[in-house]
Design an enzyme around this catalytic site. Sequence first.
Site, mmCIF file in Angstrom:
data_model
loop_
_atom_site.group_PDB
_atom_site.id
_atom_site.type_symbol
_atom_site.label_atom_id
_atom_site.label_comp_id
_atom_site.label_asym_id
_atom_site.label_seq_id
_atom_site.Cartn_x
_atom_site.Cartn_y
_atom_site.Cartn_z
ATOM 1 N N ALA A 116 0.610 -1.153 -0.034
ATOM 2 C CA ALA A 116 -0.258 -0.233 0.276
ATOM 3 C C ALA A 116 0.475 1.454 0.239
ATOM 4 O O ALA A 116 0.632 2.501 -0.540
ATOM 5 C CB ALA A 116 -0.909 0.382 1.201
ATOM 6 N N ALA A 117 1.979 1.005 0.879
ATOM 7 C CA ALA A 117 2.793 3.116 0.853
ATOM 8 C C ALA A 117 3.335 3.113 -0.674
ATOM 9 O O ALA A 117 3.284 2.446 -1.782
ATOM 10 C CB ALA A 117 3.834 2.369 1.055
ATOM 11 N N GLY A 119 0.409 4.848 -0.379
ATOM 12 C CA GLY A 119 -0.723 5.542 0.113
ATOM 13 C C GLY A 119 -1.875 6.238 -0.707
ATOM 14 O O GLY A 119 -2.710 5.946 -0.633
ATOM 15 N N GLY A 120 -1.138 6.217 -2.019
ATOM 16 C CA GLY A 120 -1.817 6.494 -3.526
ATOM 17 C C GLY A 120 -3.509 5.492 -3.439
ATOM 18 O O GLY A 120 -4.421 6.477 -3.628
ATOM 19 N N LYS A 121 -3.754 4.856 -3.621
ATOM 20 C CA LYS A 121 -4.480 3.499 -4.237
ATOM 21 C C LYS A 121 -5.003 3.564 -2.623
ATOM 22 O O LYS A 121 -6.390 3.162 -2.665
ATOM 23 C CB LYS A 121 -3.909 2.343 -4.481
ATOM 24 C CG LYS A 121 -3.356 3.487 -6.042
ATOM 25 C CD LYS A 121 -2.376 1.409 -6.502
ATOM 26 C CE LYS A 121 -1.345 1.921 -7.710
ATOM 27 N NZ LYS A 121 -0.105 2.630 -7.352
ATOM 28 N N ARG A 144 8.591 2.673 4.692
ATOM 29 C CA ARG A 144 7.485 3.317 4.283
ATOM 30 C C ARG A 144 6.070 3.507 4.630
ATOM 31 O O ARG A 144 4.985 4.330 4.470
ATOM 32 C CB ARG A 144 7.048 2.697 3.553
ATOM 33 C CG ARG A 144 8.462 2.714 1.823
ATOM 34 C CD ARG A 144 9.098 1.809 1.125
ATOM 35 N NE ARG A 144 7.402 2.036 0.027
ATOM 36 C CZ ARG A 144 7.864 2.040 -0.818
ATOM 37 N NH1 ARG A 144 8.145 3.207 -1.011
ATOM 38 N NH2 ARG A 144 6.006 2.350 -1.654
ATOM 39 N N CYS A 237 3.516 -1.340 -12.467
ATOM 40 C CA CYS A 237 4.128 -0.096 -13.127
ATOM 41 C C CYS A 237 4.275 -0.125 -14.016
ATOM 42 O O CYS A 237 6.057 0.327 -14.175
ATOM 43 C CB CYS A 237 4.164 1.043 -12.727
ATOM 44 S SG CYS A 237 5.506 1.261 -11.283
#
Length: 463
Positions: A116-117, A119-121, A144, A237
């Site tokens: 998760a880090a 935290g955008g998503k 993180r 990505c």
Amino acid sequence: MELPVRYLEAMENFLGQEDYENYKRCMEEKGVRGLRFNPLKVLPERRAAILHTIFSEEPEAVPWSQKDGYYYGEQEFPAKHPYYYGGLYYLQEPSAMAPGALLPIEPGNKVLDLCAAPGGKSTQIGGRLAGKGFLLSNDISASRTKGLLKNLELFGIGNCLVTSEEPKRLADCFPEYFDRILVDAPCSGEGMFRREPSMVAEWSMRGPEYYAPLQRKLLSLAWRMLKPGGYLLYSTCTFSEMEDEENVSWLLKETPDAEQVVLKADYGFTVGRDKASVRLFPWKVRGEGHFAALLRKKGTGDFLPFKGEEIKERKRNNEAFLKKQAAFAQFREKIQAPMEERGFYWERQGELYLLPFSPEALPPLRFLRTGLHLGTVKKERFEPSQALAMYLKKEEFSATVDFSSVDVRTVKYLKGETVEAKEGECTGEDGWCLVCTDGWPLGFAKRNGGILKNKYYPGWRWK
């Protein structure tokens, strides 16, 4: 930008001559920046006014971002505005908004963001849950995860747990538990070379061959935690088929109860080689490179977050808690929100929390945060947390002061300074006061007449 010969040869073979030339051209162009609104704080009808306030020109919408993402120019600085400190938006690369939008989330779901880090998503998922159900955000990196926690608290997401654990430990604690899972896996980062050139050197040391086995392990463990009938979104990505389509194909072969869901190739997305996944190419969309595939676990499951008996247990727990925690109960009178309906009160070593489920159900994991941190009891006094300030709405607290975002006192408060309020600017009595800007909370202060002693969290201060 100088790219490894081996990588360029692989890309030319993968893309074909025409798209390979397009790729090389786009790598010489500048990347784009994005902002995503927080639906827990900003209603759609207020977004235009905010954009007009923080930008010199009206920005273009990011088409795949659930109608809350926008592009902005390199001469704009939205992180240097009080609204950023109010958690009204998150700065996120536009393509990175796609996975959180493509995972079919409904309020009330139990969701895991496995990697998760920063935290955008997770903030995107937390916004879509609308305060119902809960989110478990995990990252194996403890350092993180601290940034992840800050972003979730800044967004005012109270129905979340934050862990820094090996995925296997999570899988042992949560077998077939989650309704939705996001695996935004660590990868070779080919899609981010333009934005983060340092990743090129990393690719030379650790390319797709290194990451593909790790990604398969993550997928396998995540699948163990997915409830029958649930959905898993796998994203990277990178452009590498070894890390993308081949990993999805591997999971489908290894797990007979897995089926792939076809994602629509809207917004300029490109259909993957498996005819079901999608890839974002930076010369076809305004964003960096990304890949996403959606999988479903066959069968059906119960997706209700709470049952009737648990609601009764929560009510009994919270009534007993308020009788025991007199200092918090007194402070609780200032909160004009149905906190008891939103979770279970819990105390641990003087720290008070509002958990999204019963404390007895907490597994033995390394938690950085268990639900909403309400505050701390010190010598029979209660001190509210920064997280609680960000969680509340202005109308949910009886004592407030509201400064304009252009008022010099707003920035002074965010820098940790004591500020003064004029007569008539404060509501409620002396004591704990919720400091707001244009109606959005920033943090607490201790009010004595017109003097506001600053209680803004030092680690978040404006620099």
